[in-house]
Design an enzyme around this catalytic site. Structure first.
Site, PDB file in Angstrom:
ATOM      1  N   ARG A  15       9.419 -49.603 -45.414  1.00 58.19           N
ATOM      2  CA  ARG A  15       9.510 -50.812 -44.608  1.00 58.19           C
ATOM      3  C   ARG A  15       8.182 -51.107 -43.919  1.00 58.19           C
ATOM      4  NH1 ARG A  15      14.601 -48.803 -41.168  1.00 58.19           N
ATOM      5  NH2 ARG A  15      13.432 -46.854 -41.515  1.00 58.19           N
ATOM      6  N   LYS A  75       9.191 -47.048 -37.596  1.00 58.12           N
ATOM      7  CA  LYS A  75       9.613 -45.716 -37.156  1.00 58.12           C
ATOM      8  C   LYS A  75       8.727 -45.202 -36.031  1.00 58.12           C
ATOM      9  CE  LYS A  75      12.484 -43.641 -38.452  1.00 58.12           C
ATOM     10  NZ  LYS A  75      13.867 -43.640 -37.881  1.00 58.12           N
ATOM     11  N   TYR A  94      11.498 -48.326 -33.418  1.00 61.52           N
ATOM     12  CA  TYR A  94      12.597 -47.377 -33.248  1.00 61.52           C
ATOM     13  C   TYR A  94      11.997 -46.090 -32.716  1.00 61.52           C
ATOM     14  CZ  TYR A  94      15.766 -50.298 -36.046  1.00 61.52           C
ATOM     15  OH  TYR A  94      16.542 -51.323 -36.512  1.00 61.52           O
ATOM     16  N   HIS A  96      14.093 -43.340 -30.857  1.00 58.77           N
ATOM     17  CA  HIS A  96      15.043 -42.230 -30.974  1.00 58.77           C
ATOM     18  C   HIS A  96      14.505 -40.983 -30.266  1.00 58.77           C
ATOM     19  CE1 HIS A  96      17.650 -44.455 -33.675  1.00 58.77           C
ATOM     20  NE2 HIS A  96      16.618 -44.748 -34.440  1.00 58.77           N
ATOM     21  N   GLU A 118      16.379 -49.516 -30.650  1.00 55.46           N
ATOM     22  CA  GLU A 118      17.782 -49.075 -30.687  1.00 55.46           C
ATOM     23  C   GLU A 118      18.510 -49.168 -29.359  1.00 55.46           C
ATOM     24  OE1 GLU A 118      15.421 -45.267 -29.871  1.00 55.46           O
ATOM     25  OE2 GLU A 118      15.171 -47.058 -31.122  1.00 55.46           O
ATOM     26  N   ASP A 270      19.355 -39.634 -36.968  1.00 60.84           N
ATOM     27  CA  ASP A 270      18.270 -40.164 -36.138  1.00 60.84           C
ATOM     28  C   ASP A 270      18.404 -39.716 -34.686  1.00 60.84           C
ATOM     29  OD1 ASP A 270      16.286 -41.608 -37.451  1.00 60.84           O
ATOM     30  OD2 ASP A 270      17.581 -43.332 -37.741  1.00 60.84           O
TER      31      ASP A 270
END
Length: 362
Positions: A15, A75, A94, A96, A118, A270
């Site tokens: 991505r 990410k 993201y 996490h 998120e 994740d």
């Protein structure tokens, strides 16, 4: 505003955080967009498309990290990128953090304004930037599970849809949120015998109404989870607590009761995973066996369909990027309901309650 788009370096990641169309909109609003050479190629977006949209193509990631006020990624930064983060920089991706405490320490040390996709909330309490990837991961979980159930791939040789005269495979889905509901949709469409479990009876009511009793709905208590897992050929873990570490709901004892060659797919990896026997895997080496059961736990599952995932993600992030450019990041956070929930780190502190608790800062 200078926006930086570095190439994703996580194993198997395909991505990219902006499309050429989104670059064009950002540039039209007055932003300068730096895109690393080749960043969009895995998703089918050529450098020439970005250049035509007004982006400045940079060959080195270091140049982008050094000059950008706002870094937009897909990410979380990996360890090799920690040194590239600039003091006081804004990072939009993201994160996490509950699963990567070392990254949290780096963001705090460098006073990075870390905004996590998120944990951003919509007015109704939903998670608009997590939703599209959850939907994709949920749908992929059945494709993946069906593939690894095949005998040649280490599975028990069960066809989820069955054939006339032979019962179909059994699928247990723990969690009926976005991921779980989409996993349920694909499983039912394949003709599997589906059981879905959740603590929220409203979600179970919706599933029951939608499938008119064709899907078994159960309260997600330990006894029901144990029975469903023991009888399943494929178990999908789809439990989410926004920002927090996922609770373990499938124990090793439950896994030991499964038939050898059954498959576990943990979408919650994740956030640490919701299965006791799970550990993160990669696209390069996606599975391992434990207690005779195939385990799949790739943290960036949506990268399997990089173009679809990129378009879905950037459609969700676009309104927020536009606000950042028009109002400035800090003003946008103050004025946009739910965006403040996305702020995980600020001024050297963990400011999201769930994340702080998961990391031991609260």
């Amino acid at each position: 505003m200078i926006i930086g788009i570095p190439k994703e370096i996580k194993n198997g990641e395909t991505r990219v955080s902006v499309t050429p169309a989104l670059v064009a909109r950002c540039v039209s609003l007055g932003a300068t967009v730096l895109v690393q050479k080749g960043a969009g190629m895995p998703a089918g977006f050529a450098d020439a498309e970005y250049a035509a949209s007004g982006a400045k193509i940079e060959s080195k990631a270091r140049t982008i990290w050094k000059n950008a006020e706002l870094i937009v990624k897909v990410k979380e930064p990996l360890e090799s990128e920690y040194g590239l983060l600039q003091n006081g920089q804004t990072l939009f991706t993201y994160l996490h953090l509950a699963a990567v405490p070392d990254l949290a320490k780096v963001l705090l040390k460098k006073n990075v304004l870390g905004i996590a996709y998120e944990t951003i909330e919509a007015r109704d309490g939903s998670l608009p930037l997590l939703k599209p990837m959850s939907q994709i991961a949920g749908r992929l979980s059945l494709q993946i599970g069906a593939y690894f159930l095949q005998s040649q791939n280490g599975g028990s040789g069960v066809l989820l849809g069955g054939v006339p005269g032979v019962k179909s495979g059994a699928v247990a889905i723990v969690g009926a949120g976005n991921s779980g509901a989409h996993a349920c949709r694909i499983a039912a469409g394949m003709g599997a015998r589906v059981t879905i479990l959740d603590l929220d009876t409203r979600k179970l009511d919706m599933i029951d109404d939608l499938y008119r009793g064709a899907v078994t709905t159960l309260a997600a208590n330990p006894a029901n989870i144990e029975a469903a897992v023991a009888n399943a050929d494929l178990v999908v873990g789809a439990v989410l607590i926004p920002g927090a570490k996922a609770p373990v709901v499938v124990t090793r004892q439950m896994v030991r009761q499964m038939r050898p060659g059954s498959v576990l797919v943990d979408i919650a990896v994740d956030q640490g995973g919701c299965m006791e026997t799970i550990r993160p895997t990669s696209h390069e080496s996606p599975t391992y066996k434990r207690d005779g059961v195939v385990h799949y736990a790739v943290p960036n599952m949506p990268a399997m369909v990089g173009r679809t995932s990129t378009i879905a993600l950037t459609q969700a992030t676009e309104p927020f990027l536009v606000r950042f450019i028009e109002k400035g990041v800090k003003s946008a956070i103050e004025e946009t309901q739910g965006l403040a929930k996305g702020v995980n780190t600020r001024d050297g502190k963990i400011v999201n309650t769930a994340v702080a608790k998961a990391l031991g800062y609260a």
